[in-house]
Scaffold this motif. Sequence first.
Motif, short mmCIF file in Angstrom:
data_model
loop_
_atom_site.label_atom_id
_atom_site.label_comp_id
_atom_site.label_asym_id
_atom_site.label_seq_id
_atom_site.Cartn_x
_atom_site.Cartn_y
_atom_site.Cartn_z
N MET A 1 0.85 -1.16 0.00
CA MET A 1 0.00 0.00 0.00
C MET A 1 0.90 1.23 0.00
O MET A 1 1.82 1.35 0.80
CB MET A 1 -0.90 -0.02 1.23
CG MET A 1 -1.87 1.12 1.29
SD MET A 1 -3.02 1.03 2.68
CE MET A 1 -4.18 -0.18 2.09
N ALA A 2 0.63 2.17 -0.87
CA ALA A 2 1.43 3.38 -1.00
C ALA A 2 1.10 4.36 0.13
O ALA A 2 0.03 4.32 0.73
CB ALA A 2 1.16 4.03 -2.34
N LEU A 3 2.04 5.25 0.39
CA LEU A 3 1.86 6.25 1.43
C LEU A 3 0.64 7.11 1.16
O LEU A 3 -0.10 7.46 2.09
CB LEU A 3 3.12 7.13 1.54
CG LEU A 3 3.09 8.20 2.62
CD1 LEU A 3 2.87 7.59 3.99
CD2 LEU A 3 4.37 9.00 2.59
N ASP A 4 0.39 7.45 -0.09
CA ASP A 4 -0.80 8.25 -0.44
C ASP A 4 -2.08 7.52 -0.05
O ASP A 4 -3.03 8.15 0.44
CB ASP A 4 -0.82 8.57 -1.94
CG ASP A 4 0.25 9.57 -2.33
OD1 ASP A 4 0.75 10.30 -1.45
OD2 ASP A 4 0.57 9.63 -3.52
N ASP A 5 -2.11 6.22 -0.27
CA ASP A 5 -3.30 5.43 0.10
C ASP A 5 -3.51 5.42 1.61
O ASP A 5 -4.63 5.56 2.10
CB ASP A 5 -3.16 3.99 -0.41
CG ASP A 5 -3.18 3.89 -1.92
OD1 ASP A 5 -3.75 4.79 -2.58
OD2 ASP A 5 -2.60 2.92 -2.45
N ILE A 6 -2.42 5.27 2.34
CA ILE A 6 -2.50 5.25 3.80
C ILE A 6 -2.97 6.61 4.31
O ILE A 6 -3.84 6.69 5.19
CB ILE A 6 -1.14 4.88 4.42
CG1 ILE A 6 -0.79 3.44 4.05
CG2 ILE A 6 -1.15 5.07 5.94
CD1 ILE A 6 0.62 3.04 4.39
#
Length: 69
Positions: A1-6
């Motif tokens: 999971m990408a930082l943007d998603d988190i």
Amino acid sequence: MALDDITKKAQEFLKDNKVKDALKSEQAEDISDKLLGSVADAAKKVTGGKFDEQIDGARDAADKAVGNE
């Protein structure tokens, strides 16, 4: 999971009224006061007192964001 998603999921979670209510509770106030005080004390110890004023300011700002006081 990408930082943007988190980040997006965290923002959505914090928008929930139940979460907002929990963060503004008396219990959250008690816990946050103890936690923020401990973190501030540790930071002051590590910095040798050089940044006490800034640490206190950051602690106070965080305390206003959590709890009911």
